[in-house]
Enzyme design. Structure first.
Site: not given
Length: 244
Positions: A150, A60, A183, A86
C-alpha cells in the site's frame, strides 16, 4: 458556467464524501466506480452540466473505458475542470504473504487508474487549465507494519504528483495530492479492528481526520484560492506524522 469534476472510487468512503462535497460546492460531479449499478452507464448522464453527483459504473483500471468517459463528459458538459484520483484497493500483508494476483490488482487500480484518468483529463482540460488531485497517504513517507504494498502504491502517487505538476504546468493544469492519515471508513475498517482504531487515535495529537476533512481539502485545492499551488502534498492526519 457549471464547473465539472470527475471522481474515481466515489461509491463509498472518502470518494463518496469528496463527490458529495464537490456537489455542495456547485460542481457537476461524475463519479466512477465498479460499486455503482451496472445500468448506470454513460447514456444516463444528463445532456448538460447539472450540479450534483452523477454515478457511472466502470473500472478505473480499464484504460479505454476511462478515456471514453472523460471524452464524453468533456463533450457533453463542455469540459472537465477537476479530476480526483481517489480509487484504490487496500490490502495489508507481511512480505512473505504478498500474492501476485493481489499486487496486480492494487497496481491496476492505484497506479494505472491514476495514469489513465490523468491522461484523459489532461487532454480534455487543454488550454483552459484545470486541477488534478491525487489521494495518497501518509504511508507514502512513513513506515507501518504490513503496509509495504500500500505504501509503495501511495508513494508512486506522490511522485507522480510532482512529475505531472511540472509536465502540465505549461497548459495551466495544477497537480496536487492529499495525504490522509488513518480514517475509519468502511474500507479501512475491513483491515483494522477496533483495537487498531483506538491505538491510532491515542497516537494522534489533534484527532483522527474524517472523510469530510479530506473532502474540504479537495474543495480548497480545486478552487481559485489555490491557484498558485502545484506539485504539493497536503497532509491531513491530525498531526500524527509530525509527532512521530
Amino acid at each position: 458556467m457549471t464547473r465539472v469534476c470527475v471522481v474515481s472510487g466515489s461509491a463509498r468512503g472518502l470518494g463518496a464524501a469528496i463527490a458529495e462535497r464537490m456537489a455542495e460546492a456547485g460542481y457537476a460531479v461524475v463519479g466512477l466506480d465498479v460499486g455503482y449499478p451496472a445500468d448506470r452507464d454513460l447514456s444516463t448522464l444528463p445532456d448538460t452540466a447539472t450540479p450534483g453527483v452523477h454515478p457511472i459504473h466502470g473500472d478505473v483500471s480499464d484504460r479505454a473505458a476511462v478515456l471514453e468517459l472523460v471524452d464524453v463528459v468533456g463533450e457533453r458538459f463542455g469540459g472537465v475542470h477537476v479530476v480526483v484520483n481517489n480509487a484504490a484497493w487496500i490490502h495489508y500483508a507481511l512480505l512473505p504473504d504478498v500474492e501476485e494476483e493481489t499486487l496486480d490488482r492494487m497496481i491496476a487500480i492505484g497506479i494505472k487508474g491514476m495514469v489513465w484518468l490523468s491522461q484523459g483529463a489532461a487532454k480534455v482540460m487543454g488550454d483552459d487549465g484545470g486541477s488534478i488531485i491525487n489521494i495518497t497517504s501518509i504511508t507514502a513517507t512513513t513506515g507501518f507494519p504490513k503496509a509495504t504494498m500500500y505504501g509503495a502504491l501511495k508513494g508512486a502517487g506522490a511522485s507522480m504528483t510532482r512529475q505531472l505538476a511540472v509536465e502540465l504546468a505549461p497548459v495551466g493544469i495544477r497537480v496536487n495530492a492529499i495525504a490522509p492519515g488513518f480514517i475509519p471508513t468502511p474500507g479501512s475498517l475491513t483491515v483494522v479492528d477496533q483495537a487498531g482504531v483506538d491505538r491510532r487515535e491515542s497516537r494522534t495529537p489533534l484527532r483522527l481526520a474524517t472523510p469530510r476533512d479530506i473532502a474540504d481539502a479537495v474543495v480548497f485545492l480545486a478552487s481559485d484560492q489555490a491557484g498558485a499551488i502545484t506539485g504539493q502534498t497536503l497532509v491531513v492526519d491530525g498531526g500524527l506524522t509530525v509527532s512521530l
